[in-house]
Design a protein around this motif. Structure first.
Motif, PDB file in Angstrom:
ATOM      1  N   PHE A 144       0.924  -1.230  -0.183  1.00 56.53           N
ATOM      2  CA  PHE A 144       0.184   0.066   0.348  1.00 56.53           C
ATOM      3  C   PHE A 144       0.868   1.155   0.027  1.00 56.53           C
ATOM      4  N   ARG A 145       2.154   1.102  -0.414  1.00 61.88           N
ATOM      5  CA  ARG A 145       3.015   2.178  -0.465  1.00 61.88           C
ATOM      6  C   ARG A 145       2.526   3.312  -1.177  1.00 61.88           C
ATOM      7  N   SER A 146       1.668   3.182  -2.102  1.00 64.80           N
ATOM      8  CA  SER A 146       1.318   4.468  -2.891  1.00 64.80           C
ATOM      9  C   SER A 146       0.025   5.315  -2.217  1.00 64.80           C
ATOM     10  N   LEU A 147      -0.410   4.468  -1.147  1.00 65.15           N
ATOM     11  CA  LEU A 147      -1.199   5.224  -0.185  1.00 65.15           C
ATOM     12  C   LEU A 147      -0.796   6.408   0.464  1.00 65.15           C
ATOM     13  N   ALA A 148       0.679   6.283   0.630  1.00 67.58           N
ATOM     14  CA  ALA A 148       1.355   7.376   1.262  1.00 67.58           C
ATOM     15  C   ALA A 148       1.207   8.660   0.781  1.00 67.58           C
ATOM     16  N   VAL A 149       0.777   8.928  -0.633  1.00 73.31           N
ATOM     17  CA  VAL A 149       0.807   9.860  -1.504  1.00 73.31           C
ATOM     18  C   VAL A 149      -0.529  10.724  -0.943  1.00 73.31           C
ATOM     19  N   PRO A 195     -10.674   7.726 -19.518  1.00 69.97           N
ATOM     20  CA  PRO A 195      -9.174   8.014 -19.905  1.00 69.97           C
ATOM     21  C   PRO A 195      -8.588   8.867 -18.993  1.00 69.97           C
ATOM     22  N   THR A 196      -9.425  10.193 -18.635  1.00 63.49           N
ATOM     23  CA  THR A 196      -8.771  11.026 -17.669  1.00 63.49           C
ATOM     24  C   THR A 196      -8.179  10.519 -16.398  1.00 63.49           C
ATOM     25  N   ARG A 197      -9.291   9.555 -16.013  1.00 67.59           N
ATOM     26  CA  ARG A 197      -9.163   9.067 -14.565  1.00 67.59           C
ATOM     27  C   ARG A 197      -7.553   8.194 -14.561  1.00 67.59           C
ATOM     28  N   MET A 198      -7.640   7.472 -15.483  1.00 71.87           N
ATOM     29  CA  MET A 198      -6.428   6.523 -15.615  1.00 71.87           C
ATOM     30  C   MET A 198      -5.083   7.343 -15.849  1.00 71.87           C
ATOM     31  N   ALA A 199      -5.098   8.440 -16.581  1.00 72.75           N
ATOM     32  CA  ALA A 199      -4.009   9.310 -16.812  1.00 72.75           C
ATOM     33  C   ALA A 199      -3.729  10.212 -15.661  1.00 72.75           C
ATOM     34  N   PHE A 200      -4.727  10.569 -14.908  1.00 76.22           N
ATOM     35  CA  PHE A 200      -4.616  11.213 -13.739  1.00 76.22           C
ATOM     36  C   PHE A 200      -3.801  10.537 -12.429  1.00 76.22           C
ATOM     37  N   VAL A 201      -3.922   9.203 -12.506  1.00 76.21           N
ATOM     38  CA  VAL A 201      -3.308   8.339 -11.483  1.00 76.21           C
ATOM     39  C   VAL A 201      -2.062   8.705 -11.531  1.00 76.21           C
ATOM     40  N   SER A 202      -1.361   8.431 -12.745  1.00 75.21           N
ATOM     41  CA  SER A 202       0.031   8.868 -13.111  1.00 75.21           C
ATOM     42  C   SER A 202       0.652  10.076 -12.397  1.00 75.21           C
ATOM     43  N   GLU A 203      -0.149  11.209 -12.592  1.00 75.19           N
ATOM     44  CA  GLU A 203       0.327  12.581 -12.436  1.00 75.19           C
ATOM     45  C   GLU A 203       0.361  12.399 -10.770  1.00 75.19           C
ATOM     46  N   MET A 204      -0.561  11.734  -9.963  1.00 71.47           N
ATOM     47  CA  MET A 204      -0.560  11.861  -8.796  1.00 71.47           C
ATOM     48  C   MET A 204       0.476  11.154  -7.954  1.00 71.47           C
ATOM     49  N   PRO A 220       5.884   8.068 -11.861  1.00 69.73           N
ATOM     50  CA  PRO A 220       6.211   6.677 -12.594  1.00 69.73           C
ATOM     51  C   PRO A 220       6.675   5.780 -11.718  1.00 69.73           C
ATOM     52  N   GLU A 221       7.317   6.027 -10.439  1.00 64.60           N
ATOM     53  CA  GLU A 221       7.769   4.861  -9.464  1.00 64.60           C
ATOM     54  C   GLU A 221       6.766   4.217  -8.878  1.00 64.60           C
ATOM     55  N   LEU A 222       5.761   4.974  -8.532  1.00 59.92           N
ATOM     56  CA  LEU A 222       4.670   4.192  -7.818  1.00 59.92           C
ATOM     57  C   LEU A 222       3.392   3.858  -8.428  1.00 59.92           C
ATOM     58  N   LEU A 223       3.504   3.965 -10.026  1.00 53.69           N
ATOM     59  CA  LEU A 223       2.478   3.897 -10.939  1.00 53.69           C
ATOM     60  C   LEU A 223       2.050   2.660 -10.987  1.00 53.69           C
ATOM     61  N   PRO A 224       2.773   1.423 -10.787  1.00 55.78           N
ATOM     62  CA  PRO A 224       2.400  -0.035 -10.946  1.00 55.78           C
ATOM     63  C   PRO A 224       1.626  -0.355  -9.576  1.00 55.78           C
ATOM     64  N   ASN A 225       2.119   0.179  -8.710  1.00 51.63           N
ATOM     65  CA  ASN A 225       1.587  -0.156  -7.312  1.00 51.63           C
ATOM     66  C   ASN A 225       0.066   0.665  -7.062  1.00 51.63           C
ATOM     67  N   ALA A 226      -0.146   1.798  -7.583  1.00 49.81           N
ATOM     68  CA  ALA A 226      -1.318   2.552  -7.651  1.00 49.81           C
ATOM     69  C   ALA A 226      -2.359   2.025  -8.761  1.00 49.81           C
ATOM     70  N   SER A 227      -1.717   1.653  -9.676  1.00 48.34           N
ATOM     71  CA  SER A 227      -2.705   0.774 -10.677  1.00 48.34           C
ATOM     72  C   SER A 227      -3.286  -0.456 -10.145  1.00 48.34           C
ATOM     73  N   ALA A 228      -2.349  -1.131  -9.518  1.00 44.79           N
ATOM     74  CA  ALA A 228      -2.679  -2.441  -8.989  1.00 44.79           C
ATOM     75  C   ALA A 228      -4.018  -2.205  -7.637  1.00 44.79           C
TER      76      ALA A 228
END
Length: 288
Positions: free
Chosen positions: A34-39, A153-162, A165-173
């Motif tokens: 759950f490391r991306s939840l630290a953001v 598509p906006t939601r999916m792209a917005f996740v990477s902005e939040m 790139p380092e935490l994107l795989p974890n946030a997508s999961a």
């Protein structure tokens, strides 16, 4: 000549081993599921999405039940509603991704959720007062599908902005996890509500659930975003096609499918470059 005592050497070795251990522990803590939840921004967004997506699946279940109730279990009517709801996603997702590339994603998501909430509220009122008709359900499904063609598509792209790139795989999961959880919880709650108080109440709760996402979006700190500067050029997939077409050692082939449409709209290029046979051993340009 200065010599080091054996106890001093042991102390130095232990200190080095301790430093390596702390670094390893720190690396292990950064690898938590759950490391991306630290953001903070992603945490707010995920909390709102859990509520909103569960409400959406409540709405889908209540809508389908209502269609069958109005038409005497007509499979044709149910298929028509489903087609009207998902056809805009097939046809307009590329254009929704283009809007996401050119405009503020947080603002787009706020507007999309407010519009979806207004549509759900209007339909809930019609159901509660007992004046809903089949054509109104058709119209609502088409409107919601059109909004989703921009929102998805906006939601999916917005996740990477939040998260970056380092935490994107974890946030997508994690996004897939809460989405699938909501797919289970939402219909279950809808069944209980429909049997207890009727479909109108389930739709009304869905309309209110959009406020959770809107609230999370407005509480975010835009300064913490990992967004890149937006460019006023054409959409990225068209730019990629132009780059490939202008490269002698590459060929660009357009691949169209519902899946490629969804992925391309999130800033992935549907063009695929492959080396052309050449008598020389020229290396492909970096653009490919």
């Amino acid at each position: 000549m200065t010599t080091t005592r054996p106890d001093a050497r042991d102390t130095t070795k232990r200190a080095r081993r301790g430093g390596r251990g702390r670094r390893a522990a720190g690396a292990g803590s950064r690898r938590t599921p759950f490391r991306s939840l630290a953001v903070r921004n992603f945490r707010l967004f995920a909390a709102g999405q859990v509520v909103s997506v569960a409400g959406t699946w409540m709405m889908v279940t209540a809508q389908d039940w209502l269609v069958l109730s109005l038409t005497g279990d007509s499979g044709t009517a149910l298929g028509t509603v489903t087609a009207l709801q998902f056809t805009p996603l097939l046809l307009f997702t590329l254009y929704g991704g283009r809007l996401a590339d050119r405009h503020d994603k947080r603002l787009l998501l706020t507007v999309a959720n407010l519009v979806s909430g207004a549509l759900a509220l209007a339909l809930a009122v019609l159901v509660l007062v007992g004046s809903v008709q089949l054509w109104q359900l058709y119209l609502f499904a088409l409107g919601l599908g059109t909004v989703n063609a921009v929102e998805v598509p906006t939601r999916m792209a917005f996740v990477s902005e939040m998260v970056g790139p380092e935490l994107l795989p974890n946030a997508s999961a994690l996004s897939a996890a809460y989405f699938n959880t909501a797919r289970v919880v939402g219909p279950a709650l809808a069944g209980l509500l429909i049997s207890a108080v009727g479909a109108g109440t389930a739709m009304l709760l869905n309309a209110a659930s959009y406020l959770a996402t809107v609230t999370g979006l407005r509480l975010m700190r835009p300064g913490n975003s990992c967004a890149r500067p937006r460019r006023n050029a054409g959409s990225r997939w068209s730019t990629g096609c132009g780059t490939c077409a202008g490269t002698p050692t590459c060929s660009c082939r357009w691949r169209w499918s519902p899946w490629s449409a969804c992925s391309a709209s999130t800033s992935s290029s549907p063009c695929r470059c492959s080396p052309r046979p050449s008598s020389t051993r020229a290396r492909p340009r970096s653009g490919c």
